[in-house]
Design a protein around this motif. Structure first.
Motif, PDB file in Angstrom:
ATOM      1  N   UNK A  15       0.976  -1.160   0.194  1.00 39.80           N
ATOM      2  CA  UNK A  15      -0.017   0.044  -0.027  1.00 39.80           C
ATOM      3  C   UNK A  15       0.862   1.186  -0.179  1.00 39.80           C
ATOM      4  N   UNK A  16       1.862   1.397   0.736  1.00 41.47           N
ATOM      5  CA  UNK A  16       2.819   2.524   0.885  1.00 41.47           C
ATOM      6  C   UNK A  16       3.415   2.764  -0.544  1.00 41.47           C
ATOM      7  N   UNK A  17       3.519   1.864  -1.297  1.00 40.33           N
ATOM      8  CA  UNK A  17       4.071   2.140  -2.641  1.00 40.33           C
ATOM      9  C   UNK A  17       3.085   2.418  -3.883  1.00 40.33           C
ATOM     10  N   UNK A  18       1.788   2.011  -3.509  1.00 39.11           N
ATOM     11  CA  UNK A  18       0.596   2.140  -4.341  1.00 39.11           C
ATOM     12  C   UNK A  18       1.093   1.290  -5.569  1.00 39.11           C
ATOM     13  N   UNK A  19       1.663   0.029  -5.299  1.00 43.53           N
ATOM     14  CA  UNK A  19       1.703  -0.933  -6.561  1.00 43.53           C
ATOM     15  C   UNK A  19       1.171  -2.295  -6.072  1.00 43.53           C
ATOM     16  N   UNK A  20       0.658  -2.691  -7.101  1.00 46.49           N
ATOM     17  CA  UNK A  20      -0.125  -4.104  -7.090  1.00 46.49           C
ATOM     18  C   UNK A  20       0.071  -4.908  -8.282  1.00 46.49           C
ATOM     19  N   UNK A  21       0.226  -6.174  -8.185  1.00 46.37           N
ATOM     20  CA  UNK A  21       0.126  -7.026  -9.409  1.00 46.37           C
ATOM     21  C   UNK A  21      -0.105  -8.251  -8.980  1.00 46.37           C
ATOM     22  N   UNK A  22      -0.932  -8.975  -9.902  1.00 46.30           N
ATOM     23  CA  UNK A  22      -1.084 -10.555  -9.506  1.00 46.30           C
ATOM     24  C   UNK A  22       0.092 -11.369  -9.724  1.00 46.30           C
ATOM     25  N   UNK A  23       0.431 -12.379  -9.035  1.00 46.21           N
ATOM     26  CA  UNK A  23       1.505 -13.389  -9.037  1.00 46.21           C
ATOM     27  C   UNK A  23       0.935 -14.759  -9.642  1.00 46.21           C
ATOM     28  N   UNK A  24       1.166 -15.043 -11.182  1.00 42.11           N
ATOM     29  CA  UNK A  24       0.342 -16.019 -11.629  1.00 42.11           C
ATOM     30  C   UNK A  24       1.114 -17.255 -11.727  1.00 42.11           C
ATOM     31  N   UNK A  25       0.494 -18.167 -11.626  1.00 40.18           N
ATOM     32  CA  UNK A  25       1.374 -19.549 -11.982  1.00 40.18           C
ATOM     33  C   UNK A  25       1.534 -19.502 -13.411  1.00 40.18           C
ATOM     34  N   UNK A  26       2.527 -20.183 -13.908  1.00 38.61           N
ATOM     35  CA  UNK A  26       2.806 -20.303 -15.399  1.00 38.61           C
ATOM     36  C   UNK A  26       3.192 -18.953 -16.101  1.00 38.61           C
ATOM     37  N   UNK A  27       3.419 -17.877 -15.396  1.00 34.74           N
ATOM     38  CA  UNK A  27       3.941 -16.882 -16.162  1.00 34.74           C
ATOM     39  C   UNK A  27       4.735 -16.013 -15.150  1.00 34.74           C
ATOM     40  N   UNK A  28       5.439 -15.130 -15.579  1.00 37.45           N
ATOM     41  CA  UNK A  28       6.240 -13.849 -14.775  1.00 37.45           C
ATOM     42  C   UNK A  28       5.218 -12.591 -14.878  1.00 37.45           C
ATOM     43  N   UNK A  29       5.427 -12.028 -13.569  1.00 41.94           N
ATOM     44  CA  UNK A  29       4.637 -10.657 -13.771  1.00 41.94           C
ATOM     45  C   UNK A  29       5.711  -9.713 -12.954  1.00 41.94           C
ATOM     46  N   UNK A  30       5.553  -8.453 -13.384  1.00 43.37           N
ATOM     47  CA  UNK A  30       6.689  -7.364 -12.909  1.00 43.37           C
ATOM     48  C   UNK A  30       5.895  -6.329 -12.063  1.00 43.37           C
ATOM     49  N   UNK A  31       6.498  -5.960 -11.068  1.00 41.81           N
ATOM     50  CA  UNK A  31       6.402  -4.827 -10.593  1.00 41.81           C
ATOM     51  C   UNK A  31       7.363  -3.913 -10.360  1.00 41.81           C
ATOM     52  N   UNK A  32       7.280  -2.469 -10.606  1.00 42.54           N
ATOM     53  CA  UNK A  32       8.653  -1.631 -10.487  1.00 42.54           C
ATOM     54  C   UNK A  32       8.183  -0.733  -9.588  1.00 42.54           C
ATOM     55  N   UNK A  33       9.105  -0.095  -8.843  1.00 37.80           N
ATOM     56  CA  UNK A  33       8.879   0.829  -7.981  1.00 37.80           C
ATOM     57  C   UNK A  33      10.341   1.408  -7.382  1.00 37.80           C
ATOM     58  N   UNK A  34      10.446   2.699  -6.946  1.00 36.84           N
ATOM     59  CA  UNK A  34      11.604   3.352  -6.573  1.00 36.84           C
ATOM     60  C   UNK A  34      11.131   4.008  -5.078  1.00 36.84           C
ATOM     61  N   UNK A  35      11.432   3.335  -3.980  1.00 37.53           N
ATOM     62  CA  UNK A  35      11.196   3.996  -2.591  1.00 37.53           C
ATOM     63  C   UNK A  35      11.937   5.175  -2.614  1.00 37.53           C
ATOM     64  N   UNK A  36      11.186   6.292  -1.986  1.00 42.27           N
ATOM     65  CA  UNK A  36      12.071   7.278  -1.442  1.00 42.27           C
ATOM     66  C   UNK A  36      11.911   7.778  -0.207  1.00 42.27           C
ATOM     67  N   UNK A  37      11.698   6.838   0.766  1.00 42.38           N
ATOM     68  CA  UNK A  37      11.614   7.066   2.273  1.00 42.38           C
ATOM     69  C   UNK A  37      12.333   5.890   2.874  1.00 42.38           C
ATOM     70  N   UNK A  38      12.933   6.175   4.011  1.00 45.13           N
ATOM     71  CA  UNK A  38      13.312   5.015   4.943  1.00 45.13           C
ATOM     72  C   UNK A  38      12.231   4.645   5.785  1.00 45.13           C
ATOM     73  N   UNK A  39      11.842   3.467   5.892  1.00 37.61           N
ATOM     74  CA  UNK A  39      10.781   3.066   6.939  1.00 37.61           C
ATOM     75  C   UNK A  39      10.322   1.453   6.863  1.00 37.61           C
ATOM     76  N   UNK A  40       9.246   1.316   7.480  1.00 31.15           N
ATOM     77  CA  UNK A  40       8.806  -0.139   6.906  1.00 31.15           C
ATOM     78  C   UNK A  40       7.409   0.037   6.503  1.00 31.15           C
ATOM     79  N   UNK A  41       7.096  -1.307   5.914  1.00 26.84           N
ATOM     80  CA  UNK A  41       5.656  -1.177   5.193  1.00 26.84           C
ATOM     81  C   UNK A  41       5.542  -2.659   5.369  1.00 26.84           C
ATOM     82  N   UNK A  42       4.414  -3.128   4.555  1.00 29.36           N
ATOM     83  CA  UNK A  42       3.859  -4.625   4.430  1.00 29.36           C
ATOM     84  C   UNK A  42       3.566  -5.055   3.071  1.00 29.36           C
ATOM     85  N   UNK A  43       3.958  -6.146   2.732  1.00 28.84           N
ATOM     86  CA  UNK A  43       3.410  -6.912   1.416  1.00 28.84           C
ATOM     87  C   UNK A  43       2.086  -7.654   2.018  1.00 28.84           C
TER      88      UNK A  43
END
Lengths: 583, 329
Positions: B158-186
């Motif tokens: 949520x803190x990076x505003x990114x989301x992508x499905x992780x699907x069996x049988x294919x590769x998917x990508x998420x890209x981001x660049x963190x700009x703040x030190x701290x902690x978050x959750x997947x």
């Protein structure tokens, strides 16, 4: 075409054509009476009432599941059930509400009862097919019930593969249930299309069709075109589970995203199958209680058709984060925004109709106004999800849950309950307590907003949906939402008691308790077996909302104050409700 | 030009609706979010305000006449066409932010992500693997290369505003660049079964230096990480406990006897277990080892709902976990 309807009196039994449909019927078995008379009836009104009882039962079951889900979420970790039970609960809530309640709610239950009367017809075009549709629905419901009794399913109502291929819950009976109920939906659609095209009374031109009929027409087209795709998808899923055919599961060489395309190709139009009839009901309510011709009749009618068409082009917005290409996502996002136009047109026209109207705030109208308020929230929050940048963040969070509950509950259910209040006297011949109705209305709308408004914030803050457990920072909002669900549930309980009391000891309804100019109120309440008295079959000289053309005789009947029909203190003074029957 | 700058993201004051913003693209998403929020709020107020006003103003009174509405075709066309302009603008802003967040920056750090029921495994370029913990250097583009071992999962920070499905049988990508030190959750946001809500990972955004050091040192274990040093049983058990949590065993195996997707580990050591195959077995060193390396070989009766993934951890680590299992009574 109406062979059954026209030949029925020629049999041994001659149901008195002036008697209420609740007392006599024509049926597959000539002369059948009592319960058998109901179960074998060919009368669209009785079939509609059987649907109504079925969908209300489903609503009760689905509602109990919802309350249990909310109760479990009162605190993080285990509150009343374990994770597997919770997963079954939310799945069953979704399956029961979608397939058993909301899809047949307005079209099959209310549409069956009201549509032929609003068309000035004796019955639907194919009465036997209509009865068969009901039994197909009941048969499908048995499969669903069988699955539930044996432990249910835990896949979510969307049955996403490959989870649904591998889950060891009772997936096959459940999807067969949905598959079978789909046929009921298709056949009802075919029946309604034929009825609207071929059975309209003399003088009932397309331009005089009620907006409820227009909405059902649009819905029927979607049911006929979209449901087969769901049937194919569910059949393929069954093949994969039962025989290991590799269609969706990548382990067998299939493509899991293909399932999502297939599923939403039906299920997105299904959203409009659910909401468009609700919009039709609201148009009726606004016309009657604002006592005014609706502003932009053709715009409202065509926006239903518009929603039906655009609804087929936007399924991809459920797959923005599924790994679909960015170009496809862009196209689906653009198409999705088109939905805003017909929806907006309806809302603007309803509000404009209220301008310079003569508005009576009886209970059905309260629900119509609540519909406009809640559906506007539901529609506007859809913009957040149609926009790619924000959808990525909000996808599969509580924001989505709140959004579609605002559309499905705030829209369809409010329209359904409003319609139930509105047509209740027509269906049962009894009035209900307006006071209890208002109390129930306030509880339901307050509880509903408390339950789901909080969920928008939960979703924006990153709370994913279908979570048994959650981080402590979400607890406060979850608790408010759960308390809201109790108020919501209590409100429906009040309404349930109100309707049961009305059945047991409600005052008899006059012919036209709301002073409506629509055709279904021109015939006795409750209607006779073939909807209109012999020799009084309607020939239309005006539209259904032409209050300026309606005569006093048509509008005011059975109560003393024509401006405030149905008011309890008015009818108590001197009106004799039975006068209405003489008409 | 003016319009261009109007649509550029500007930092929005956080008012409680969105989580803290910790990545470069997040500000644009927030800008879009709040723009549409106020746009919607405006229309909601206008529409329902007018509705309530009309209801109040035109409430039925004695002597009301039944009028036909005037011809409003012009207004009809206006409110049919005008929203088209709004939605074109909305689409544009939404698409712009989406594309921005879909393109990786130059020379991104590639992290391999494997989703399994119900854990996240991260593999860094140097081959180091960790479960349930994601280290991200601040100010460097990151590309997640994701796949699933079983069903569909979805990777959401949520803190990076990114989301992508992780699907069996294919590769998917998420890209981001963190700009703040701290902690978050997947979070996992695609329903994946019993412990879907337990499929979380901690995200630590750290300065580049700290990230590089961490990559060199490897994950810190409380005790006995040195393969040459002697390791007494009690320290081994402590290490085993750390491994137990680190590898997300805890998601599926309760330690207090409560029901969980896998058999509870309370009193597991030496327990006589009936197997799905109809045989029975006593839990010993060999059974523990086999169950970690080949989880499907001998399944305890009644636990076929969840499929445990195989773990490739060293013999020494298995020893430590075994030592820990002995202590759960």
């Amino acid at each position: 075409m109406t062979a059954a309807a026209t030949h029925a009196p020629a049999h041994d039994d001659h149901p008195d054509p002036t008697e209420s449909y609740l007392k006599v019927t024509h049926s597959v078995i000539p002369g059948a009476k009592g319960l058998l008379g109901w179960l074998t009836t060919l009368d669209h009104k009785r079939i509609g009432v059987m649907y109504l009882i079925s969908v209300l039962t489903a609503f009760l079951i689905g509602g109990v599941f919802a309350l249990l889900v909310r109760l479990e979420l009162m605190s993080p970790g285990k509150t009343i059930m374990d994770a597997d039970t919770y997963n079954h609960m939310f799945t069953l809530h979704g399956v029961v509400m979608v397939f058993l309640f909301i899809i047949p709610s307005i079209p099959a239950a209310m549409g069956n009862i009201i549509l032929p009367i609003q068309l000035g017809a004796k019955d639907v075009a194919f009465p036997r097919l209509n009865l068969m549709s009901f039994y197909i629905y009941a048969f499908g419901a048995c499969f669903a019930l069988y699955s539930m009794i044996n432990g249910g399913v835990d896949t979510g109502w969307t049955f996403y593969t490959p989870y649904s291929t591998r889950s060891n819950s009772f997936v096959i009976p459940m999807i067969l249930g949905a598959f079978i109920m789909g046929f009921s939906s298709i056949l009802t659609g075919v029946n309604f299309i034929a009825t609207i095209h071929k059975m309209r009374a003399p003088g009932l031109t397309w331009g005089r069709l009620s907006l409820f009929s227009w909405a059902l027409y649009a819905t029927s087209v979607m049911q006929v075109l979209a449901t087969p795709v769901l049937a194919i998808t569910l059949l393929l899923l069954t093949m994969e589970r039962a025989f290991g055919m590799g269609i969706f599961d990548p382990k067998l060489g299939g493509d899991p995203v293909l399932f999502q395309h297939f599923f939403w190709f039906y299920s997105h139009p299904a959203v409009y199958i659910m909401i468009v009839p609700g919009m039709g009901v609201v148009s009726e309510l606004i016309g009657t209680f604002a006592r005014r011709q609706l502003v932009g009749y053709w715009f409202i009618a065509m926006s239903s058709i518009g929603l039906a068409l655009v609804g087929f082009l936007v399924w991809g917005h459920h797959l923005f984060v599924s790994g679909m290409s960015e170009y496809a996502a862009a196209i689906f996002s653009a198409l999705t925004f088109l939905v805003a136009i017909p929806s907006g047109v309806k809302i603007f026209n309803w509000v404009a109709t209220l301008h310079k109207a003569s508005i009576s705030l009886q209970t059905p109208m309260l629900w119509a106004l609540a519909f406009i308020f809640e559906f506007t929230i539901g529609g506007l929050t859809g913009l957040f999800l149609g926009m790619l940048a924000t959808d990525v963040h909000l996808h599969d969070t509580y924001f989505v849950v709140a959004h579609f509950h605002y559309v499905m509950v705030g829209g369809t259910v409010m329209g359904f309950v409003g319609g139930l209040h509105y047509w209740w006297p027509k269906i049962t011949g009894k009035m209900y307590s307006e006071k209890m109705g208002v109390v129930g209305f306030i509880l339901v709308t307050f509880g509903f907003n408390l339950t789901f408004m909080t969920q928008f914030v939960l979703g924006s803050r990153g709370m994913p949906r279908r979570y048994y457990d959650y981080l402590p920072q979400f607890q406060e909002l979850h608790q408010i939402s759960t308390i809201g669900s109790w108020i919501l549930g209590f409100g429906f309980l009040v309404l349930g008691v109100m309707f049961v009391r009305s059945l047991l000891g409600g005052k008899p309804s006059p012919r036209n308790p709301w002073g409506s100019a629509a055709l279904e109120w021109m015939t006795p309440t409750p209607p006779p077996i073939f909807n209109f008295l012999p020799g009084k079959e309607p020939v239309l000289t005006r539209g259904q909302y032409d209050y300026h053309l309606a005569t006093d005789d048509e509008l005011y009947d059975g109560y003393d104050d024509p401006m405030f029909p149905g008011r309890e203190h008015d009818t108590r003074n001197k009106a004799k409700p039975s006068e209405g029957k003489a008409h | 030009m003016m319009l261009g700058s109007f649509f550029d993201p500007s930092p929005m004051k956080w008012d409680g609706q969105m989580p803290e913003s910790m990545a470069v693209g997040a500000d644009h998403v927030d800008w879009v979010y709040y723009a549409i929020y106020y746009f919607s709020l405006f229309f909601q107020v206008v529409i329902t305000g007018l509705m309530f006003y009309f209801v109040w103003k035109y409430k039925r009174r004695k002597g009301d006449k039944l009028e036909t509405p005037p011809d409003l075709t012009r207004i009809e066309i206006l409110w049919t066409v005008l929203p088209l302009f709004f939605i074109v603008i909305l689409f544009h802003v939404g698409f712009k932010g989406y594309v921005k967040n879909a393109i990786a920056g130059d020379n991104p750090l590639e992290i391999r992500v494997r989703g399994k029921q119900w854990l996240w495994e991260f593999e860094y370029p140097n081959g180091m693997k960790e479960i349930g913990k994601l280290m991200i250097p601040v100010g460097r583009p990151v590309k997640m290369v994701m796949s699933s071992d079983d069903v569909i999962h979805s990777f959401f920070i949520p803190e990076f505003r990114v989301k992508k499905d992780v699907v069996p049988g294919m590769y998917s990508n998420v890209v981001f660049e963190a700009n703040k030190v701290g902690s978050a959750h997947v979070f996992c946001t695609e329903y994946c079964g019993t412990s879907h809500s337990g499929m979380l990972a901690d995200v630590k955004v750290v300065p580049v230096q700290e990230f590089d050091d961490y990559m060199k040192a490897g994950p810190s274990n409380p005790n006995c990480p040195d393969p040459n040093a002697a390791c007494p049983a009690d320290m081994k058990a402590k290490w085993g406990e750390a491994l137990f949590v680190q590898n997300a065993c805890v998601t599926c195996h309760s330690r207090d006897g409560s029901a969980s997707p896998g058999p509870t580990f309370k009193g597991v050591w030496g327990r006589h277990e009936a197997l799905q195959s109809g045989e029975a077995i006593d839990v010993d060193e060999n059974y523990v080892k086999e169950s970690i390396r080949k989880p499907q070989a001998k399944i305890v009766k009644g636990f076929t709902n969840a499929v445990m993934p195989a773990f490739t951890i060293s013999d020494r680590q298995i020893d430590a976990i075994t030592e820990y299992l002995k202590t759960i009574k």
